[in-house]
Design an enzyme around this catalytic site. Structure first.
Site, PDB file in Angstrom:
ATOM      1  N   CYS A  73       0.638  -1.321  -0.019  1.00  0.00           N
ATOM      2  CA  CYS A  73      -0.186  -0.291  -0.086  1.00  0.00           C
ATOM      3  C   CYS A  73       0.894   1.134   0.131  1.00  0.00           C
ATOM      4  O   CYS A  73       1.977   1.130   0.309  1.00  0.00           O
ATOM      5  CB  CYS A  73      -0.897   0.025   1.291  1.00  0.00           C
ATOM      6  SG  CYS A  73      -0.069  -0.283   2.875  1.00  0.00           S
ATOM      7  N   GLU A 120      -7.742   8.341   4.566  1.00  0.00           N
ATOM      8  CA  GLU A 120      -7.379   7.803   3.076  1.00  0.00           C
ATOM      9  C   GLU A 120      -8.501   7.916   2.302  1.00  0.00           C
ATOM     10  O   GLU A 120      -9.666   7.085   2.664  1.00  0.00           O
ATOM     11  CB  GLU A 120      -6.456   6.768   3.229  1.00  0.00           C
ATOM     12  CG  GLU A 120      -5.115   7.056   3.675  1.00  0.00           C
ATOM     13  CD  GLU A 120      -4.166   5.890   3.514  1.00  0.00           C
ATOM     14  OE1 GLU A 120      -2.956   6.294   3.427  1.00  0.00           O
ATOM     15  OE2 GLU A 120      -4.499   4.891   3.400  1.00  0.00           O
TER      16      GLU A 120
END
Length: 180
Positions: A73, A120
């Protein structure tokens, strides 16, 4: 010494609104201190046995070091296609590339270590790879293939060994993989 564009990109995140529209660019660490919503992606790679490839983040990471998480990620660079960013980070962290498919976007706001916040706008991808990763030890300190059943059992007894965002994404990822 002047920083290269790539160094500048690695130290910044793209700030977005709740629809993923560009707002600006901010220092990555400061955005995590302030809890600003920013663009991110998470890649989950499975093998032919439907095992998920996990990584243990390097202990020296600015947050969540030493914790288990999804295959990779990160944050796309400004003006970088998110799928291309996911493939780039797979290569940089795990030493391989594979085709990845976006399954959805998830917004979450979770605390992480060192008092930082992961707020996010996260595009989530799945992919398939049947080889052996060649990890970058500056990014990853360990890896393992794990069955979904074993992972779910492990998370019940050892939740604190996983990143804070991992369980937020996992259920939808398992469903998408099972339907792929």
């Amino acid at each position: 010494m002047l920083k290269s564009n790539e160094d500048t990109n690695r130290n910044n995140v793209v700030l977005v609104d709740n629809s993923g529209n560009f707002i600006g660019i901010k220092d990555k660490l400061q955005a995590h201190i302030d809890g600003d919503l920013h663009s991110a992606f998470s890649v989950f790679v499975f093998n032919k046995k439907s095992e998920l490839l996990l990584q243990r983040r390097a202990s020296n990471k600015y947050h969540s070091g030493g914790l288990w998480s999804n295959t990779c990620c990160s944050h796309p660079f400004p003006n970088e296609n998110t799928t291309a960013a996911g493939k780039r980070r797979l290569q940089e962290e795990m030493g391989f590339q594979c085709e990845i498919a976006e399954i959805h976007t998830k917004i979450y706001n979770v605390p992480c270590s060192n008092g930082l916040i992961e707020n996010e706008y996260n595009k989530v991808f799945i992919g398939r790879f049947d080889g052996t990763p060649e990890i970058n030890d500056e990014e990853v300190e360990d890896w393992r293939w794990i069955s979904v059943n074993q992972l779910l059992k492990d998370m019940k007894t050892s939740r604190d060994e996983y990143t804070s965002w991992f369980p937020v994404l996992l259920e939808d990822v398992i469903a998408a993989w099972n339907n792929a």
